[in-house]
Each structure stands twice: as C-alpha cells, then as structure tokens.
Design a protein around this motif. Structure first.
Motif, mmCIF file in Angstrom:
data_model
loop_
_atom_site.group_PDB
_atom_site.id
_atom_site.type_symbol
_atom_site.label_atom_id
_atom_site.label_comp_id
_atom_site.label_asym_id
_atom_site.label_seq_id
_atom_site.Cartn_x
_atom_site.Cartn_y
_atom_site.Cartn_z
ATOM 1 N N CYS A 137 0.658 -1.203 -0.008
ATOM 2 C CA CYS A 137 0.018 0.078 0.004
ATOM 3 C C CYS A 137 0.965 1.319 -0.008
ATOM 4 O O CYS A 137 1.756 1.439 1.001
ATOM 5 C CB CYS A 137 -0.949 0.088 1.425
ATOM 6 S SG CYS A 137 -2.006 1.422 1.356
ATOM 7 N N PRO A 138 0.822 1.887 -0.847
ATOM 8 C CA PRO A 138 1.479 3.325 -1.204
ATOM 9 C C PRO A 138 0.996 4.474 -0.111
ATOM 10 O O PRO A 138 0.022 4.273 0.538
ATOM 11 C CB PRO A 138 1.542 3.713 -2.695
ATOM 12 C CG PRO A 138 0.279 3.469 -3.046
ATOM 13 C CD PRO A 138 -0.140 2.145 -2.229
ATOM 14 N N LEU A 139 1.576 5.678 -0.108
ATOM 15 C CA LEU A 139 1.131 6.542 0.569
ATOM 16 C C LEU A 139 0.042 7.386 -0.313
ATOM 17 O O LEU A 139 0.404 8.080 -1.316
ATOM 18 C CB LEU A 139 2.404 7.596 0.978
ATOM 19 C CG LEU A 139 1.882 8.994 1.650
ATOM 20 C CD1 LEU A 139 1.521 8.865 3.068
ATOM 21 C CD2 LEU A 139 2.877 10.033 1.405
ATOM 22 N N PRO A 140 -1.415 7.339 0.081
ATOM 23 C CA PRO A 140 -2.157 8.111 -0.558
ATOM 24 C C PRO A 140 -2.159 9.798 -0.632
ATOM 25 O O PRO A 140 -1.796 10.110 0.670
ATOM 26 C CB PRO A 140 -3.672 7.464 -0.263
ATOM 27 C CG PRO A 140 -3.390 7.513 1.094
ATOM 28 C CD PRO A 140 -1.641 6.866 1.168
ATOM 29 N N ILE A 141 -2.233 10.336 -1.514
ATOM 30 C CA ILE A 141 -1.974 11.942 -1.398
ATOM 31 C C ILE A 141 -3.456 12.604 -1.295
ATOM 32 O O ILE A 141 -4.124 12.512 -2.441
ATOM 33 C CB ILE A 141 -1.320 12.485 -2.574
ATOM 34 C CG1 ILE A 141 -0.011 11.783 -2.713
ATOM 35 C CG2 ILE A 141 -1.130 14.186 -2.703
ATOM 36 C CD1 ILE A 141 0.941 11.943 -1.683
#
Length: 562
Positions: free
Chosen positions: A448-452
């Motif tokens: 899971c990436p960092l959501p912006i």
C-alpha cells in the motif's frame, strides 16, 4: 486489540498531526471506494489501532481518531473545540447576570472557512455550493492561505480530542522558551483537565500498546509536555511512550541578539533533557532548512510554510508507524500485502534495549522511494534514505547501530508495484553488499503506497510522476506538483539508533555547560528565572552525559566535569 493513543502538543505538532490524520482518512475512503486501486482494499492494516468507534448524541455512528490535541486558544481557527460531529450548538453566552457594572467586551473576528472547508461542509450537506468549487480552486487557496492546522484538516474529531488552553492570550511568537511556558502553566487547572481527557481514551482501550506523542518542543509547550509525561509515567507505568520532538524551520533560525541566542540554546538543552528522561524513545524531527536538505531531492518545499514542511514529516511518521497497525499473522500465514508487524513496545525495546540504553533515535526518509529497477538498484533504496533529524553526522561507521525500516508501495518492473518478497530480497541484498551495516535491522514491507489527499500541498518536483515514479525528464509546466497531479507515493522510512546522533547530544550538553553553569553569567541567571536550581541543572547535564557515554564510552564530552 492493540490500541495506540496519539497526543499532539503545540502549534507545529498539530500541523504534522493534521497531515497524518488526512493520510489515514484517505486510506479509509479509498478502502470503501469501489473504483479505487484494489491495494487499498487489501492493506492488511488494522485502522482500529488508531481509531475508535462511537456515536453522536443523535445516535449516528462515528469513527474518529483516538487523539488528544492541545494548542493555544484560537489555534483551532474556524473549527469548534467540540469538533464537527458532536456540536450541540451550545452558546458560550449565559442568561445569568452576576455583575451590574459597566462591561467591556473584546472579541476577535471569527476565522472564516476557506474554500476547502466550505467544500467539505457542502459535500456533507449535499449542498449545490460544492459543485461551484473546483479542486484546482481549493489547491490554490490552501497554497496561499493556510493559517491554522484545521484549515486543511479533512478529519472529524471527538469533542474530547481538541483542547484549547483557555485564559491564555499569548503571542505565539513570544511563547518561545521553557521559562515562559513554565510560568504560563504553573498552578493552572489545565493539567487535570488534560489528564481527564487522556483517561477517557485510555480507559476504553482493550489492550493499549503505547502512546504516540508529537510535541512542538521549540518553545513554551515543552514544559506542558514534561508535566503531561510525568502524569503519564505515574498513571500508566507500563505503557511505552514514543515521542517525536518536532520543529518547523522557522523555530530553528538564530535570533539576532546575544541574549536571545543564549536563551534559545539553553531552551534546547533543557527541553531535550527533560523530555528524553520521561519517555521510552525520543525522535528529534525538523531540519533547519528542509528545502536545502538531501531529503528534498524530489520536493519543492518552502521552508517558511509550516503547511509544507509538516507534510513531509507527517508522511514519514505515517510510514514508520505502519508496523504498529499491520495485522499480526500466524507463523504459517503468508500475506501478499504486508509483513513485519511490530508493537510500540517491541520497537522501543529493539531500538533502545540492544547492547546499550540509547534513547534518542534518528528519523530517515525517502520521499518518494525509488523503484527496484535499474543497474544500481542495490544501492539506490538505502542510499536514498536521508535524515530528518538535525545535527547528525553523515558518515559514521557504527557497528552497534540498530534500525527499524518500513518500505511501502515501491514500484518494480513495468511500473507495477513490487511484491513483498522482491522488496525483502532487494533490501537484504543491499545490506549484504554494503561496506558497513547495522548490527540489526527489522524490515516491514507493505504494497500500500502513501495516498495523496486533496489538501496535501504542492511540494513534489516536476520529476515526480502520477504514482510517485521518478522521471528521467521533467514534466513541462509548473516546477511543483500537488494532489491533482500526484495521486500516490512509494515511501521508505527508518528509525535508527546510531552514534551518528552524537553531535546533536554534544551540542546540547556543551551549551548547557557553557551558558548555564558560568557563575554570574546571563545563562545561569536565566535558568534560575526558569525555576531551575543549580543541582537541577547539573542533573540535566548528567542525563545528557549518560546518553553520550552510552553511544561513545570514550567521549570527552561525557567525562568532562560539571
């Protein structure tokens, strides 16, 4: 259940916290969005670690951060101290008259909602106004007009979460040293009220794993945090405290006058010594100039904007806290989305209890983290991690160092997200080929990436693509890109205990000895005015000396006589 209670104390700490909760809010929304990337629906993250279930007075279910935020009166801007969910519409006025004389009323202009907050309100009320406000208008508004941390907060808060220090009309610019803060809080009722609010969140936990404490220790909030930590130590003896001492670049500028320079140096020494003695692990966060640091290689940050700097620090705190809410899997279980779960206590024991009692830890970040492709892949990820802790040595060979690293959302071949095993293999291989490596490194990996989120500032350079990929050719147009252009970011964050932090400690011990112990000097008198007798100053110096001795038994600084 392994709950964490978060505490945010002071102006810049709340800016960091506002971004932090925006990330969590975005993760929750994406998990429920049928059109979102499937990785957000299979995060293997237990958000209940940071959040609590409840309901409003009307019986509407709520899901709010397990948070206690403390700031000066007026620091909430247009937001009510009751939050936005539980507002009963109560008025501060009273019909009871107890005074027949003349009355003089002084009132400040109410803080108006900006376009972002107007949009949030309209969306929740299903109001047509929301359609008239474009996302580009909102982004532009936030870039130019953020005054309070609530101006860009998209989270809802419980009424017990937001605490303003009423009765204190203090100029934030002058609220800048330990003595002013100590005088302001001495003898007040704030301590008991704050403790009661903390008790509310702790007592509903099934099995609290720790406190995540973010404090702006650049000024008068430091003694309040010290008092708060003392009460936590008394009441919650076995609950570990992970403390981030966060500062914005503006607080690190050298004052013009000699007297103010001495006051600043003594404040830094006193604040760090007192805070570090009352927590299990302390992490100094905040560079003198984030924009000119190696951590900003792919960022366009304006140091004068807390809204900008706090976003980068919050993103890293999000990364290093991910292991605390990863699902605990059995020995035979194998997740495709996340691995490497830790509790706060396990992290504290690992970073401070191995071979030496090192309580101060360095925070490193790679934002965005590089992909796994390329000829120099084995050095790229580790080499891209840059410190967000000030005054540390760049190149130190410390064979006793210990690290906890989190890597999430990293891209692999073809722009696809790398698998858990690919990231683990790459990191292990990189350490095997490194000239020096830590004694131990715990690795946590998630897809899971960092959501912006929309209110995130435009701080990415034009070398950053839509999914955080680093581009060989810059995108033509604006030199900075924000949430309209960059939707997710691969991240790497690391907490490490290392002798590289020695300059930070030695500077504080040196300043305390130089300015605080000189008989008849302005510094010694200043410490007395802050309420510290000579033996208390010596105790603080001894605390710092022991920390240095643990890191370097041969240090001249630790053995100098007080």
């Amino acid at each position: 259940m392994r709950e964490i209670v978060t505490l945010q104390v002071g102006g810049f700490a709340n800016f960091v916290g506002s971004h932090f909760w925006n990330f969590q809010n975005e993760l929750l929304e994406l998990a429920e969005d049928p059109e979102a990337d499937p990785v957000f629906k299979n995060q293997d993250l237990n958000m209940d670690v940071f959040y609590r279930y409840g309901e409003t007075y009307q019986g509407t279910p709520t899901y709010t951060p397990r948070l206690l935020s403390i700031g000066l009166q007026g620091s909430l801007g247009s937001m009510s101290s009751c939050g936005t969910l539980y507002n009963e519409g109560s008025s501060a006025s009273s019909s009871v008259m107890t005074w027949n004389g003349n009355v003089s009323t002084q009132a400040s202009e109410p803080h108006k909602k900006n376009l972002f907050l107007q949009s949030l309100y309209a969306e929740e009320q299903e109001n047509d106004i929301q359609r008239e406000i474009t996302d580009r208008d909102i982004v532009q508004c936030l870039e130019n007009d953020v005054q309070c941390w609530t101006d860009f907060s998209k989270s809802h808060y419980h009424p017990q979460s937001l605490y303003e220090l009423s009765g204190m009309w203090v100029d934030a610019q002058k609220f800048d040293n330990y003595g002013i803060g100590r005088d302001s809080f001495c003898g007040g009722l704030h301590g008991e009220e704050i403790s009661e609010r903390l008790r509310f969140f702790v007592e509903e936990c099934d099995h609290i794993q720790g406190f995540q404490f973010i404090v702006d220790d650049s000024g008068g909030f430091s003694p309040l945090a010290v008092d708060f930590l003392e009460s936590i130590a008394d009441e919650y003896t076995n609950v570990p405290v992970l403390l981030y001492a966060a500062r914005g670049p503006g607080s690190l500028m050298d004052p013009l006058s000699q007297k103010h320079r001495i006051s600043r140096k003594l404040h830094d020494a006193v604040s760090f010594s007192r805070l570090s003695s009352l927590c299990n692990l302390i992490v100094p966060v905040g560079l003198p100039s984030l924009s000119r640091s190696k951590a900003s290689n792919f960022l366009c940050i304006k140091d004068e904007k807390p809204y900008h700097c706090s976003a980068a620090y919050a993103a890293t705190l999000h990364s290093v806290s991910m292991p605390f809410r990863m699902e605990l899997l059995g020995p035979s279980a194998n997740s495709s989305y996340a691995c490497g779960a830790l509790t706060v206590n396990e992290a504290v024991q690992m970073l401070s209890g191995q071979a030496r009692q090192n309580m101060v830890t360095i925070l490193d970040a790679a934002m965005p983290a590089p992909s796994l492709t390329g000829n120099q892949v084995k050095q790229t990820l580790l080499g891209s991690l840059q410190p967000l802790t000030p005054e540390i040595s760049d190149h130190v060979e410390d064979l006793q160092s210990v690290a906890s690293m989190t890597v999430h959302g990293v891209l692999g071949s073809g722009g696809q997200r790398a698998s858990i095993s690919e990231v683990k293999d790459m990191v292990h291989s990189a350490y095997e080929h490194a000239i020096t490596r830590p004694m131990f490194c715990h690795l946590s990996v998630a897809q899971c990436p960092l959501p912006i989120p929309l209110p995130f500032p435009s701080i990415f350079s034009n070398h950053v693509g839509q999914h955080g990929e680093v581009l060989g050719t810059p995108i033509i147009g604006s030199p900075s890109r924000g949430s309209l252009d960059v939707h997710t970011i691969p991240m790497a964050g690391r907490l490490r205990s290392s002798s590289a932090v020695l300059p930070f400690l030695e500077n504080r011990l040196g300043d305390l000895r130089k300015f605080g112990f000189a008989r008849g000097g302005v510094g010694a008198e200043l410490l007395r005015s802050w309420g510290f007798a000579k033996d208390e100053s010596e105790d603080m110096a001894e605390t710092l000396s022991k920390m240095i001795l643990e890191l370097n038994p041969h240090s001249q600084m630790s053995s100098d006589s007080d």
